[in-house]
Each structure stands twice: as C-alpha cells, then as structure tokens.
Enzyme design. Structure first.
Site, PDB file in Angstrom:
ATOM      1  N   ASP A 144       9.431  39.882  40.645  1.00  0.00           N
ATOM      2  CA  ASP A 144       9.673  38.934  39.548  1.00  0.00           C
ATOM      3  C   ASP A 144       8.458  38.655  38.659  1.00  0.00           C
ATOM      4  O   ASP A 144       8.364  37.599  38.061  1.00  0.00           O
ATOM      5  CB  ASP A 144      10.204  37.589  40.103  1.00  0.00           C
ATOM      6  CG  ASP A 144      11.472  37.775  40.917  1.00  0.00           C
ATOM      7  OD1 ASP A 144      12.270  38.667  40.572  1.00  0.00           O
ATOM      8  OD2 ASP A 144      11.654  37.037  41.896  1.00  0.00           O
TER       9      ASP A 144
ATOM     10  N   LEU B 116      18.847  43.327  45.904  1.00  0.00           N
ATOM     11  CA  LEU B 116      17.983  42.464  46.711  1.00  0.00           C
ATOM     12  C   LEU B 116      16.785  43.152  47.358  1.00  0.00           C
ATOM     13  O   LEU B 116      15.908  42.484  47.887  1.00  0.00           O
ATOM     14  CB  LEU B 116      18.817  41.747  47.780  1.00  0.00           C
ATOM     15  CG  LEU B 116      19.797  40.721  47.202  1.00  0.00           C
ATOM     16  CD1 LEU B 116      20.594  40.042  48.307  1.00  0.00           C
ATOM     17  CD2 LEU B 116      19.072  39.669  46.370  1.00  0.00           C
TER      18      LEU B 116
ATOM     19  N   GLU C 246      24.469  34.593  32.123  1.00  0.00           N
ATOM     20  CA  GLU C 246      24.345  36.025  32.430  1.00  0.00           C
ATOM     21  C   GLU C 246      25.384  36.826  31.642  1.00  0.00           C
ATOM     22  O   GLU C 246      25.069  37.859  31.050  1.00  0.00           O
ATOM     23  CB  GLU C 246      24.499  36.248  33.942  1.00  0.00           C
ATOM     24  CG  GLU C 246      23.302  35.704  34.716  1.00  0.00           C
ATOM     25  CD  GLU C 246      23.416  35.794  36.238  1.00  0.00           C
ATOM     26  OE1 GLU C 246      22.390  35.651  36.902  1.00  0.00           O
ATOM     27  OE2 GLU C 246      24.537  35.979  36.760  1.00  0.00           O
TER      28      GLU C 246
ATOM     29  N   GLY D 228      28.648  41.566  42.308  1.00  0.00           N
ATOM     30  CA  GLY D 228      28.676  42.472  41.160  1.00  0.00           C
ATOM     31  C   GLY D 228      29.288  41.912  39.896  1.00  0.00           C
ATOM     32  O   GLY D 228      29.782  42.666  39.051  1.00  0.00           O
ATOM     33  N   SER D 229      29.217  40.585  39.711  1.00  0.00           N
ATOM     34  CA  SER D 229      29.764  40.051  38.458  1.00  0.00           C
ATOM     35  C   SER D 229      28.991  40.616  37.270  1.00  0.00           C
ATOM     36  O   SER D 229      29.580  40.927  36.225  1.00  0.00           O
ATOM     37  CB  SER D 229      29.753  38.523  38.439  1.00  0.00           C
ATOM     38  OG  SER D 229      28.433  38.030  38.476  1.00  0.00           O
TER      39      SER D 229
ATOM     40  N   HIS E 122      16.840  37.790  36.628  1.00  0.00           N
ATOM     41  CA  HIS E 122      16.512  36.778  37.636  1.00  0.00           C
ATOM     42  C   HIS E 122      17.119  35.434  37.221  1.00  0.00           C
ATOM     43  O   HIS E 122      17.004  35.044  36.054  1.00  0.00           O
ATOM     44  CB  HIS E 122      14.988  36.649  37.789  1.00  0.00           C
ATOM     45  CG  HIS E 122      14.619  35.754  38.925  1.00  0.00           C
ATOM     46  ND1 HIS E 122      14.606  36.171  40.233  1.00  0.00           N
ATOM     47  CD2 HIS E 122      14.304  34.432  38.949  1.00  0.00           C
ATOM     48  CE1 HIS E 122      14.285  35.160  41.019  1.00  0.00           C
ATOM     49  NE2 HIS E 122      14.092  34.095  40.260  1.00  0.00           N
TER      50      HIS E 122
ATOM     51  N   ILE F 175      11.941  47.379  44.806  1.00  0.00           N
ATOM     52  CA  ILE F 175      11.918  48.761  44.311  1.00  0.00           C
ATOM     53  C   ILE F 175      10.552  49.359  44.667  1.00  0.00           C
ATOM     54  O   ILE F 175       9.515  48.796  44.318  1.00  0.00           O
ATOM     55  CB  ILE F 175      12.147  48.789  42.774  1.00  0.00           C
ATOM     56  CG1 ILE F 175      13.553  48.261  42.437  1.00  0.00           C
ATOM     57  CG2 ILE F 175      11.944  50.173  42.191  1.00  0.00           C
ATOM     58  CD1 ILE F 175      14.700  49.129  42.903  1.00  0.00           C
TER      59      ILE F 175
HETATM   60  C1  GRF Z   1      22.641  37.083  39.679  1.00  0.00           C
HETATM   61  O1  GRF Z   1      22.672  35.700  39.607  1.00  0.00           O
HETATM   62  C2  GRF Z   1      21.294  37.623  39.232  1.00  0.00           C
HETATM   63  O2  GRF Z   1      20.633  36.727  38.391  1.00  0.00           O
HETATM   64  C3  GRF Z   1      20.535  37.787  40.505  1.00  0.00           C
HETATM   65  O3  GRF Z   1      21.498  38.083  41.481  1.00  0.00           O
HETATM   66  C4  GRF Z   1      22.771  37.569  41.100  1.00  0.00           C
HETATM   67  C5  GRF Z   1      23.768  38.675  41.266  1.00  0.00           C
HETATM   68  O4  GRF Z   1      25.085  38.241  41.081  1.00  0.00           O
HETATM   69  N1  GRF Z   1      19.466  38.742  40.370  1.00  0.00           N
HETATM   70  P1  GRF Z   1      26.251  39.291  40.944  1.00  0.00           P
HETATM   71  O5  GRF Z   1      26.275  40.153  42.197  1.00  0.00           O
HETATM   72  O6  GRF Z   1      26.008  40.108  39.715  1.00  0.00           O
HETATM   73  O7  GRF Z   1      27.502  38.478  40.838  1.00  0.00           O
END
Ligand code: GRF
Length: 190
Positions: A144, A84, A173, A11-12, A103, A87
């Site tokens: 994707d 993951l 991100e 969840g970063s 992504h 949907i």
């Molecule tokens: C991210 O790298 C995003 O690009 C992908 O999944 C990862 C999730 O990372 N879809 P986090 O859980 O938000 O740290």
C-alpha cells in the site's frame, strides 16, 4: 490493451470492471487470476466467458507460471481487485509500473499488513475519522505504499457501522475504479 485482474474475494470489483469494459473494443479483460479456487471473482469471470487461472501461494511466489500465462495472453496491465497476497518483487520489476491496486481507505492512513476488508473500516470508525474513502495506486514492493493515482472520499457518520461503511466504500469503488483504470489506459495509449 489486454488486462489481467487478480482477486481473492467475492469479486464485486472484478464484476464492475468486466461490466465496464464489456462493450469496449480497445480494452480486453483477458484473464482473472486468483489464489483461491472458491473466489466469487472466478465465477463472475466464468459467467462472462473470461479465462480464469488459480495459482497457489508457491506458484505466485515463484512468478514463472504467472509470467508464462501473461506472455500467452499478451497481458499489458495488471489490476489487483481485492487480491490479498503480496505481489513478489520480481513480478513488480518484470511489470515495471504496470500493476495497479485498489485500497479501501485514504492511504497512507489505514494501509499496510493486516489492513484489509473490515479491519480497515473498523479502525476508521474506532479512530473517529470524519472521512474515509478509496485509493487507487501503483504497486511497489511495500504494501500500500506505491504512487497514488487517485483518491475518492466519503463522510463517516456518527452512527456508522462497519456494514454501512462497507456499503459506502463499495459505491465509491463501483463509481470510480473502472473509470480510473480506463483513464490510465487512455493515457498510456497516447
Ligand atoms: C475491496 O474493498 C478493495 O478495496 C479491497 O478488497 C475489497 C475487495 O472486494 N482491496 P471485492 O472482492 O471486489 O468485492
């Protein structure tokens, strides 16, 4: 504008988005939904006083519990931040173009089933790519493949490892995902 975040992992990105909109009077991160009760994303949400919901694979696929919770919370935009599961098509239809995904590659390269997390970074390094990056795109029924909204890239160095590349992707991100969501919201509200 009330937004719901979907996440399965640490969840970063959920944290980055919550922090970004924390002081915003017009954008409200209303709900964080996960398919995993142990997802770090839920802890970030709880720490910020944001409502969380955990739905099983079956609940997600039946879509009604989600639609219900969206109605209760007046959700207008859905953001997938490391979610993951696929949907369901019915939910995409219901939300008609208002679901966004992040992504960790420059799509259409390194997308599709099985291409998540370290699998992506490993494939990029093994293929000897000089650049990789992130893609923010609308969600359609194929993994994707929805319309691309924005892409941001970074160089892959000769001695790159999956760990160092992950660090570069996380930086991209943090720098661009919340800001791009904000841009989309501002365009929608025009
Ligand atoms: C991210 O790298 C995003 O690009 C992908 O999944 C990862 C999730 O990372 N879809 P986090 O859980 O938000 O740290």
């Amino acid at each position: 504008m009330n937004i719901a975040l979907f996440a399965s992992g640490s969840g970063s990105n959920v944290k980055n988005i919550i922090d970004y909109f924390n002081q915003d009077l017009e954008v409200n991160v209303k709900l964080v939904i996960s398919n995993k009760s142990a997802a770090g994303a839920l802890i970030h949400a709880e720490n910020s006083g944001i409502k969380t919901k955990v739905f099983s694979y079956h609940e997600i696929n039946s879509i009604f519990p989600i639609i219900e919770v969206f109605k209760e919370n007046d959700i207008e935009l859905v953001v997938l931040a490391g979610f993951l599961l696929k949907i369901p098509a019915e939910l995409i239809k219901e939300f008609n173009g208002d679901i966004i995904n992040l992504h960790p590659s420059l799509l259409p390269k390194y997308g599709g089933k099985g291409m998540y997390g370290n699998n992506v970074h490993k494939a990029v390094i093994e293929a000897g790519e000089s650049h990789t990056g992130i893609t923010i795109h609308y969600v359609n029924e194929q993994y994707d493949e929805g319309e691309i909204i924005a892409q941001f890239s970074t160089a892959v160095s000769d001695n790159e490892t999956t760990e160092t590349l992950l660090g570069k992707i996380k930086t991209l991100e943090k720098d661009h995902f919340p800001a791009t969501i904000n841009k989309i919201i501002k365009q929608k509200s025009l």
